[in-house]
Design a protein around this motif. Structure first.
Motif, PDB file in Angstrom:
ATOM      1  N   UNK A 169     -35.986-108.800  89.795  1.00 61.33           N
ATOM      2  CA  UNK A 169     -36.918-108.046  88.951  1.00 61.33           C
ATOM      3  C   UNK A 169     -37.067-106.602  89.406  1.00 61.33           C
ATOM      4  N   UNK A 170     -36.616-106.271  90.629  1.00 58.74           N
ATOM      5  CA  UNK A 170     -36.809-104.930  91.169  1.00 58.74           C
ATOM      6  C   UNK A 170     -35.505-104.136  91.274  1.00 58.74           C
ATOM      7  N   UNK A 171     -34.448-104.623  90.603  1.00 54.57           N
ATOM      8  CA  UNK A 171     -33.143-103.972  90.713  1.00 54.57           C
ATOM      9  C   UNK A 171     -33.157-102.534  90.202  1.00 54.57           C
ATOM     10  N   UNK A 172     -34.076-102.220  89.300  1.00 55.55           N
ATOM     11  CA  UNK A 172     -34.199-100.850  88.795  1.00 55.55           C
ATOM     12  C   UNK A 172     -35.604-100.311  89.071  1.00 55.55           C
ATOM     13  N   UNK A 173     -36.225-100.806  90.141  1.00 56.97           N
ATOM     14  CA  UNK A 173     -37.626-100.505  90.404  1.00 56.97           C
ATOM     15  C   UNK A 173     -37.868 -99.162  91.076  1.00 56.97           C
ATOM     16  N   UNK A 174     -39.135 -98.789  91.071  1.00 54.07           N
ATOM     17  CA  UNK A 174     -39.616 -97.580  91.740  1.00 54.07           C
ATOM     18  C   UNK A 174     -40.452 -98.020  92.937  1.00 54.07           C
ATOM     19  N   UNK A 175     -40.241 -97.348  94.071  1.00 52.79           N
ATOM     20  CA  UNK A 175     -41.009 -97.641  95.291  1.00 52.79           C
ATOM     21  C   UNK A 175     -40.957 -99.127  95.651  1.00 52.79           C
ATOM     22  N   UNK A 176     -39.734 -99.632  95.850  1.00 49.46           N
ATOM     23  CA  UNK A 176     -39.536-101.025  96.248  1.00 49.46           C
ATOM     24  C   UNK A 176     -39.079-101.057  97.702  1.00 49.46           C
ATOM     25  N   UNK A 177     -39.216-102.202  98.333  1.00 50.32           N
ATOM     26  CA  UNK A 177     -38.884-102.321  99.755  1.00 50.32           C
ATOM     27  C   UNK A 177     -38.162-103.626 100.017  1.00 50.32           C
ATOM     28  N   UNK A 178     -37.326-103.603 101.056  1.00 49.78           N
ATOM     29  CA  UNK A 178     -36.727-104.834 101.556  1.00 49.78           C
ATOM     30  C   UNK A 178     -36.907-104.857 103.072  1.00 49.78           C
ATOM     31  N   UNK A 179     -36.872-106.026 103.633  1.00 48.79           N
ATOM     32  CA  UNK A 179     -36.875-106.174 105.083  1.00 48.79           C
ATOM     33  C   UNK A 179     -35.538-106.759 105.493  1.00 48.79           C
ATOM     34  N   UNK A 180     -34.815-106.046 106.335  1.00 49.06           N
ATOM     35  CA  UNK A 180     -33.517-106.535 106.779  1.00 49.06           C
ATOM     36  C   UNK A 180     -33.694-107.892 107.449  1.00 49.06           C
ATOM     37  N   UNK A 181     -32.863-108.879 107.098  1.00 49.54           N
ATOM     38  CA  UNK A 181     -33.081-110.238 107.598  1.00 49.54           C
ATOM     39  C   UNK A 181     -32.814-110.404 109.084  1.00 49.54           C
ATOM     40  N   UNK A 182     -32.050-109.474 109.663  1.00 45.06           N
ATOM     41  CA  UNK A 182     -31.742-109.567 111.085  1.00 45.06           C
ATOM     42  C   UNK A 182     -31.472-108.160 111.605  1.00 45.06           C
TER      43      UNK A 182
END
Length: 230
Positions: A169-182
């Motif tokens: 749902x956030x593939x074209x989002x604004x101000x999105x974040x991910x946390x690297x899994x490792x």
């Protein structure tokens, strides 16, 4: 971290996509050939050359599949996440493991024995189709990896990786974040990059205003702009 209470293996197997649709008695037979494993962070599950007597399902945690070159450098083949299985193809080939597996965090795994799987495959051809589909998907991903390593720049690989980690749902989002899994070294190896090259590209993307790095957290101000840069 070892649990103080035994887990309900049969209940966990009901949530495995591979085993969905199996009758309770079928799950019960597979559960009897399944054992739980609680490797701690850093623990080796198996080494290259060890015999394969079944396949693994990761209930929680992270597992690294990798091999070591003759020069001693490590290449990460895959990072296994919660709900994924691994080792099915080697089990069917009846050959020893060609990689080693190491816990990146404290984990809970199920080891489903080869004998239990083979007995159930003789009874249920639908399970055979599901296992073939799962292995075909993994082969398809491997082909995508080979294409990426061969044809894409390091920057393209990293941008592609970051975008794949975003929820759909956030593939074209604004101000999105991910946390690297490792850690970044493991991810760099997975992308066939050195850790220094990986860090340098993250710095370049930061300078361009396309990402903001805070430890293992990556903020993406505009996912569309990042994709266009790819």
């Amino acid at each position: 971290m070892h649990g103080s209470h035994p887990i309900n293996i049969e209940a966990l197997l009901t949530h495995v996509p591979l085993f969905q649709g199996l009758a309770p008695e079928e799950l019960s037979r597979i559960a009897r050939g399944t054992r739980e494993m609680h490797p701690n962070k850093g623990e080796i599950l198996f080494h290259k050359g060890d015999p394969c007597n079944g396949f693994h399902l990761l209930v929680y945690g992270q597992i690294k599949l990798a091999f070591t070159s003759s020069q001693g450098s490590e290449k990460v083949v895959e990072i296994i996440s919660q709900g994924q299985s691994f080792g099915e193809a080697i089990m069917f080939m009846e050959k020893p493991y060609i990689v080693f597996a190491q816990a990146l965090t404290d984990c809970l795994l199920l080891h489903i024995s080869k004998a239990a799987v083979f007995e159930e495959l003789q009874r249920d051809h639908n399970l055979c189709r599901k296992m073939l589909a799962g292995m075909a998907m993994r082969l398809h991903q491997l082909m995508n990896d080979v294409e990426s390593y061969s044809l894409h720049s390091g920057k393209q690989r990293i941008i592609g990786y970051l975008l794949r980690e975003l929820p759909e749902a956030e593939h074209d989002g604004i101000n999105v974040s991910i946390t690297l899994p490792t850690n970044k070294g493991v991810i760099a190896s997975r992308l066939n990059l050195t850790q220094e090259h990986f860090s340098r590209i993250l710095h370049e993307l930061t300078e361009l205003g396309l990402i903001v790095v805070e430890g293992r957290k990556i903020h993406i101000p505009n996912a569309t702009k990042l994709r266009q840069h790819e």
